[in-house]
Design a protein around this motif. Sequence first.
Motif, PDB file in Angstrom:
ATOM      1  N   GLY A  32       1.033  -1.112   0.110  1.00  0.00           N
ATOM      2  CA  GLY A  32      -0.281   0.515   0.336  1.00  0.00           C
ATOM      3  C   GLY A  32       0.980   1.400   0.148  1.00  0.00           C
ATOM      4  N   TRP A  33       0.348   2.573  -0.657  1.00  0.00           N
ATOM      5  CA  TRP A  33       0.933   3.662  -0.650  1.00  0.00           C
ATOM      6  C   TRP A  33       0.258   4.759   0.197  1.00  0.00           C
ATOM      7  CZ3 TRP A  33       5.526   5.373  -1.534  1.00  0.00           C
ATOM      8  CH2 TRP A  33       6.023   4.577  -2.713  1.00  0.00           C
ATOM      9  N   PHE A  34       0.717   5.241   0.948  1.00  0.00           N
ATOM     10  CA  PHE A  34      -0.081   5.866   2.172  1.00  0.00           C
ATOM     11  C   PHE A  34       0.641   7.461   2.161  1.00  0.00           C
ATOM     12  CE2 PHE A  34      -3.301   3.016   4.488  1.00  0.00           C
ATOM     13  CZ  PHE A  34      -2.556   2.025   3.971  1.00  0.00           C
ATOM     14  N   ARG A  35      -0.517   8.840   2.442  1.00  0.00           N
ATOM     15  CA  ARG A  35       0.743  10.041   2.825  1.00  0.00           C
ATOM     16  C   ARG A  35       0.224  11.024   4.021  1.00  0.00           C
ATOM     17  NH1 ARG A  35      -2.181  12.973  -2.568  1.00  0.00           N
ATOM     18  NH2 ARG A  35      -5.178  13.264  -1.322  1.00  0.00           N
ATOM     19  N   GLN A  36       0.913  11.558   4.215  1.00  0.00           N
ATOM     20  CA  GLN A  36       0.704  12.376   5.295  1.00  0.00           C
ATOM     21  C   GLN A  36       1.167  13.431   4.772  1.00  0.00           C
ATOM     22  OE1 GLN A  36       2.433  11.022   9.101  1.00  0.00           O
ATOM     23  NE2 GLN A  36       0.430  12.077  10.661  1.00  0.00           N
ATOM     24  N   ALA A  37      -0.244  14.476   5.174  1.00  0.00           N
ATOM     25  CA  ALA A  37       0.181  16.119   4.365  1.00  0.00           C
ATOM     26  C   ALA A  37       0.638  16.832   6.394  1.00  0.00           C
ATOM     27  CB  ALA A  37      -0.929  16.455   3.981  1.00  0.00           C
ATOM     28  N   SER A  38       1.240  17.615   6.532  1.00  0.00           N
ATOM     29  CA  SER A  38       1.891  18.218   7.165  1.00  0.00           C
ATOM     30  C   SER A  38       0.431  18.642   7.832  1.00  0.00           C
ATOM     31  CB  SER A  38       2.571  20.078   7.218  1.00  0.00           C
ATOM     32  OG  SER A  38       2.724  20.252   8.253  1.00  0.00           O
TER      33      SER A  38
ATOM     34  N   THR B  93      -0.121  17.367  -2.059  1.00  0.00           N
ATOM     35  CA  THR B  93       1.507  17.798  -1.328  1.00  0.00           C
ATOM     36  C   THR B  93       1.686  16.992   0.150  1.00  0.00           C
ATOM     37  OG1 THR B  93       2.020  19.789  -2.067  1.00  0.00           O
ATOM     38  CG2 THR B  93       2.600  19.418  -0.249  1.00  0.00           C
ATOM     39  N   ALA B  94       2.470  15.975   0.108  1.00  0.00           N
ATOM     40  CA  ALA B  94       2.441  14.696   1.441  1.00  0.00           C
ATOM     41  C   ALA B  94       4.025  14.258   1.696  1.00  0.00           C
ATOM     42  CB  ALA B  94       1.443  13.856   1.968  1.00  0.00           C
ATOM     43  N   VAL B  95       4.541  13.655   2.740  1.00  0.00           N
ATOM     44  CA  VAL B  95       4.835  12.419   3.191  1.00  0.00           C
ATOM     45  C   VAL B  95       4.344  11.432   2.088  1.00  0.00           C
ATOM     46  CG1 VAL B  95       6.494  11.621   4.326  1.00  0.00           C
ATOM     47  CG2 VAL B  95       6.045  13.774   4.469  1.00  0.00           C
ATOM     48  N   TYR B  96       4.910  11.015   1.563  1.00  0.00           N
ATOM     49  CA  TYR B  96       4.594   9.211   1.086  1.00  0.00           C
ATOM     50  C   TYR B  96       4.778   7.887   1.656  1.00  0.00           C
ATOM     51  CZ  TYR B  96       1.316  12.026  -2.369  1.00  0.00           C
ATOM     52  OH  TYR B  96       0.202  12.255  -2.912  1.00  0.00           O
ATOM     53  N   TYR B  97       4.328   7.188   1.924  1.00  0.00           N
ATOM     54  CA  TYR B  97       5.189   5.894   2.367  1.00  0.00           C
ATOM     55  C   TYR B  97       3.912   4.694   2.030  1.00  0.00           C
ATOM     56  CZ  TYR B  97       5.566   9.696   6.559  1.00  0.00           C
ATOM     57  OH  TYR B  97       6.293  10.372   7.350  1.00  0.00           O
TER      58      TYR B  97
ATOM     59  N   GLY C 201       9.565   7.183   4.144  1.00  0.00           N
ATOM     60  CA  GLY C 201       8.851   8.133   3.618  1.00  0.00           C
ATOM     61  C   GLY C 201       8.859   8.887   2.766  1.00  0.00           C
ATOM     62  N   THR C 202       9.028   8.933   1.604  1.00  0.00           N
ATOM     63  CA  THR C 202       9.503  10.338   1.062  1.00  0.00           C
ATOM     64  C   THR C 202       8.646  11.857   0.100  1.00  0.00           C
ATOM     65  OG1 THR C 202      10.968  10.193  -1.734  1.00  0.00           O
ATOM     66  CG2 THR C 202       8.565   9.857  -1.555  1.00  0.00           C
ATOM     67  N   GLN C 203       9.353  12.615   0.114  1.00  0.00           N
ATOM     68  CA  GLN C 203       8.593  13.969   0.453  1.00  0.00           C
ATOM     69  C   GLN C 203       7.917  14.169  -1.303  1.00  0.00           C
ATOM     70  OE1 GLN C 203       7.500  16.359   3.204  1.00  0.00           O
ATOM     71  NE2 GLN C 203       6.385  17.423   0.898  1.00  0.00           N
ATOM     72  N   VAL C 204       7.540  14.648  -1.324  1.00  0.00           N
ATOM     73  CA  VAL C 204       6.090  14.961  -2.576  1.00  0.00           C
ATOM     74  C   VAL C 204       5.520  16.396  -1.836  1.00  0.00           C
ATOM     75  CG1 VAL C 204       4.628  15.296  -4.922  1.00  0.00           C
ATOM     76  CG2 VAL C 204       5.718  12.698  -3.048  1.00  0.00           C
TER      77      VAL C 204
END
Length: 124
Positions: free
Chosen positions: A35-41, A91-95, A117-120
């Motif tokens: 899975g891919w997840f993301r977390q915005a600030s 825009t988020a860090v993607y995990y 994570g990688t920042q987008v």
Amino acid sequence: QVQLVESGGGLVQAGDSLRLSCAASGRTFSNYAMGWFRQASGKEREFVAAISGRGVVSRYADSVKGRFTISRDNAKNTVYLQMNSLKPEDTAVYYCATSGILRVVPLISDFGSWGQGTQVTVSS
């Protein structure tokens, strides 16, 4: 325990594309849904996309359907997230993460072995 390393993030403009990669260690990669997840600030981590172990079934969050595509290459122990028509709200860090199951609506609690994570960042 599977170890995961994400890459491919960066700074792009709205409408651009990026492809994220997640490389996994271990010889049982195809046993796991990915899975891919993301977390915005300042926000909670949210589901983006997931794919079954053999790549036959995929799931997407409504916010990315039609723009993002998840795929995997089990020979390379790698899962990808092709992101097109990017928006500032992406825009988020993607995990990436592994799971032993793939629900119709994947839950974060199903997933373990998270990458760093990688920042987008998508500018308007």
